[in-house]
Design an enzyme around this catalytic site. Structure first.
Site, short mmCIF file in Angstrom:
data_model
loop_
_atom_site.label_atom_id
_atom_site.label_comp_id
_atom_site.label_asym_id
_atom_site.label_seq_id
_atom_site.Cartn_x
_atom_site.Cartn_y
_atom_site.Cartn_z
N GLU A 170 0.80 -1.24 0.00
CA GLU A 170 0.00 0.00 0.00
C GLU A 170 0.83 1.28 0.00
O GLU A 170 0.57 2.19 0.79
CB GLU A 170 -0.95 -0.01 1.21
CG GLU A 170 -1.88 -1.20 1.20
CD GLU A 170 -2.84 -1.22 2.40
OE1 GLU A 170 -2.64 -0.43 3.33
OE2 GLU A 170 -3.78 -2.02 2.38
N ASN A 212 2.07 -5.14 -3.23
CA ASN A 212 0.66 -5.45 -2.95
C ASN A 212 -0.11 -4.16 -2.65
O ASN A 212 0.39 -3.29 -1.94
CB ASN A 212 0.62 -6.37 -1.71
CG ASN A 212 -0.75 -6.98 -1.45
OD1 ASN A 212 -1.34 -7.58 -2.35
ND2 ASN A 212 -1.24 -6.85 -0.23
N HIS A 248 -10.56 -6.12 -2.33
CA HIS A 248 -11.63 -5.96 -1.33
C HIS A 248 -12.77 -5.21 -2.02
O HIS A 248 -12.64 -4.03 -2.35
CB HIS A 248 -11.13 -5.13 -0.14
CG HIS A 248 -10.04 -5.79 0.63
ND1 HIS A 248 -10.23 -6.94 1.36
CD2 HIS A 248 -8.73 -5.46 0.80
CE1 HIS A 248 -9.09 -7.29 1.95
NE2 HIS A 248 -8.17 -6.41 1.62
N GLU A 277 -6.22 -10.70 -1.30
CA GLU A 277 -7.04 -10.49 -0.09
C GLU A 277 -8.52 -10.45 -0.45
O GLU A 277 -9.28 -9.62 0.08
CB GLU A 277 -6.63 -9.18 0.61
CG GLU A 277 -5.15 -9.11 0.95
CD GLU A 277 -4.75 -7.86 1.71
OE1 GLU A 277 -5.64 -7.14 2.20
OE2 GLU A 277 -3.53 -7.61 1.82
N ASP A 279 -12.26 -10.38 -0.85
CA ASP A 279 -13.55 -10.51 -0.17
C ASP A 279 -14.54 -9.62 -0.91
O ASP A 279 -14.16 -8.59 -1.48
CB ASP A 279 -13.51 -10.21 1.34
CG ASP A 279 -12.81 -8.92 1.73
OD1 ASP A 279 -12.69 -8.01 0.88
OD2 ASP A 279 -12.38 -8.81 2.90
C1 XIL Z 1 -6.44 -6.28 8.24
C2 XIL Z 1 -6.76 -7.47 9.13
O1 XIL Z 1 -7.66 -8.30 8.46
C3 XIL Z 1 -7.33 -6.99 10.43
O2 XIL Z 1 -7.46 -8.07 11.34
C4 XIL Z 1 -6.45 -5.92 11.06
O3 XIL Z 1 -7.08 -5.39 12.20
C5 XIL Z 1 -6.17 -4.81 10.08
O4 XIL Z 1 -5.61 -5.35 8.90
N1 XIL Z 1 -5.09 -4.58 3.62
C6 XIL Z 1 -4.08 -5.39 4.09
C7 XIL Z 1 -4.34 -6.29 5.25
O5 XIL Z 1 -3.00 -5.47 3.48
O6 XIL Z 1 -3.19 -6.46 6.03
C8 XIL Z 1 -5.47 -5.78 6.10
O7 XIL Z 1 -5.74 -6.75 7.10
C9 XIL Z 1 -6.69 -5.47 5.25
C10 XIL Z 1 -6.37 -4.43 4.23
#
Ligand code: XIL
Length: 469
Positions: A170, A212, A248, A277, A279
């Site tokens: 990020e 990422n 996401h 990641e 969802d």
């Molecule tokens: C999130 C986790 O799922 C949570 O448990 C934590 O509180 C915060 O981080 N992008 C990412 C992940 O790269 O590391 C994040 O994970 C979600 C967004």
């Protein structure tokens, strides 16, 4: 060197179901299986086996404290062949006090995975978020060195056990500027990202190194900026192997219409792409359709090597209220699961047949003095901080090929080597000799390899000597 296929197929994949059925003597089953084989289907019955049939992995983000929940672990072990620690490898978890590393929770996940043939995505080595307090308060060269030391220590600790590392997470800003995100790391200098990638490669030459990010899933100003960075890294030989797309999604941030095209344009730069990641908030058929679209997009891009969902059951999600995952709170399969499995079992373009190279091209100019004919030469570059250092040593064969090498150098008083990678060291203080390991002793004329070591105290200053062995 194992490749993606071998890793993705870490667990047994049912291939010829007819053989099993015939062996069982159950005629009905044998007929059904024969039909399946005759139609060319080789359908996986779990996410992992279906993905493996397509040369991909299928992973989940995992929390160490949930591994003792039998429903959770049961789904994980049955359905997935890759894991990403959800929080346990982040900087605040692995280096809570500067220089004091804690790997207990991450180790529990790594051991759970590896003992079951699952691969591990490492997440994440350098990020503006979830920094421990001591790092949040740092800046400038002290922070740069602390960040590089963190990358080196963590990647070295897990060397050889990580399929892919999210080296940097990020680092770009949202919105239309295409700028880097402002952060304490960014303020150490624009080259912090490539410095992190180089340190990661030196520490673990076999892990794939990924950048990422989120909101980069379609073509937009942010993904264009990441694209330009990856293109530049490839052109200059900065070691990068993959780009992670967090994916996401919800109604405010839906699956982009050009999702597949965007994955493809990054793949065309010569990197793997991974959905890291996933969802998708929602329910029912709409959610199921979206999961199907994402999976089909990955399968249509031959360098899309795997998909990770960000949790197992809806109740495990960081966005639990959006019910964004494949299993409900009781562990039942949702329609999103069925759509995902069906998409995995559908048609696809073939996966890559050869793994991309994992050794980096030379990243710094060759030595200015020509190496002696038939011999070898060595040059050291140092990253030092108060009380410690990381040394990267480049070994270059002379005008003839060599079968092995030894590099001798002298450490100043008080310096001690704590770690060596890609070489075997004799001695830890004073005069030290490093010899090649199995895979980097043989060098064609003029070819360079790298090894490294880390120590306490001050790094070596004199010129190392290289001899052919
Ligand atoms: C999130 C986790 O799922 C949570 O448990 C934590 O509180 C915060 O981080 N992008 C990412 C992940 O790269 O590391 C994040 O994970 C979600 C967004």
């Amino acid at each position: 060197m194992d490749n993606m296929l071998a890793r993705a197929s870490g667990r047994p994949v049912p291939r010829r179901r007819s053989r099993v059925a015939l062996a069982s003597g159950m005629v009905g089953l044998a007929v059904a299986a024969t039909v399946a084989v005759a139609s060319g289907a080789n359908a996986g019955t779990t996410l992992a086996t279906a993905a493996a049939e397509k040369g991909r992995y299928f992973g989940a983000a995992v929390a160490a404290h949930k591994l003792s929940d039998s429903t959770y672990a049961g789904i994980l072990n049955r359905e997935f062949n890759s894991v990403t620690p959800e929080n346990e490898m982040k900087i605040d978890a692995t280096e809570p006090q500067q220089g004091q590393f804690t790997f207990g929770n991450a180790d529990r996940i790594v051991e759970h995975a590896r003992s079951r043939g699952m691969s591990v995505r490492g997440h994440t080595l350098a990020w503006h978020s979830q920094q421990p307090g001591w790092m949040q308060n740092m800046s400038g060269s002290a922070l740069r060195q602390a960040m590089l030391n963190h990358v080196t220590q963590v990647a070295t600790y897990y060397r050889g056990k990580i399929h892919s590392w999210d080296v940097v997470n990020e680092a770009f800003a949202d919105g239309g500027t295409g700028a880097r995100r402002d952060s304490n790391l960014q303020r150490t200098g624009n080259d912090w990202i490539e410095a992190a990638f180089r340190a990661a490669r030196a520490a673990d030459p076999t892990a794939k190194l990924c950048y990422n990010d989120y909101n980069t899933d379609g073509q937009n100003a942010k993904s264009n900026a990441v694209y330009a960075m990856v293109q530049d890294f490839k052109a200059r030989g900065v070691p990068i192997d993959c780009v992670g797309f967090q994916s996401h999604f919800n109604s405010a941030s839906p699956v982009p219409s050009d999702y597949q095209a965007n994955l493809q344009r990054f793949a065309n730069l010569g990197v793997d792409v991974q959905i890291t990641e996933l969802d998708i908030e929602g329910s029912g058929q709409t959610q199921a359709d979206n999961y199907g679209r994402v999976v089909r997009a990955c399968l249509a891009v031959s360098r899309c090597t795997g998909i990770t969902v960000w949790g197992i059951r809806d109740t495990d999600s960081w966005r639990a209220s959006g019910t964004p995952l494949l299993f409900d709170g009781s562990g039942n399969k949702k329609s999103a699961y069925t759509a995902t499995l069906d998409a995995l079992n559908g048609g696809s373009t073939p996966p890559p047949t050869t793994p991309p190279p994992t050794t980096p091209p030379p990243t710094t100019p060759p030595p200015t003095t020509p190496p002696p004919s038939g011999g070898c030469s060595a040059a050291v570059s140092l990253n030092s901080w108060n009380g410690g250092f990381v040394a990267t040593v480049r070994v270059t064969a002379g005008s003839a090929p060599i079968d092995g090498w030894a590099v001798a150098l002298t450490l100043p008083g008080g310096a001690t080597i704590t770690n060596t990678w890609s070489a075997r060291a004799t001695g830890t203080t004073g005069a030290v000799t490093f010899r090649n390991v199995d895979y980097n002793g043989r060098l064609a004329a003029g070819v360079t390899t790298e090894f490294g070591f880390q120590g306490t105290g001050t790094g070596p200053t004199g010129t190392p000597t290289c001899t052919v062995s």
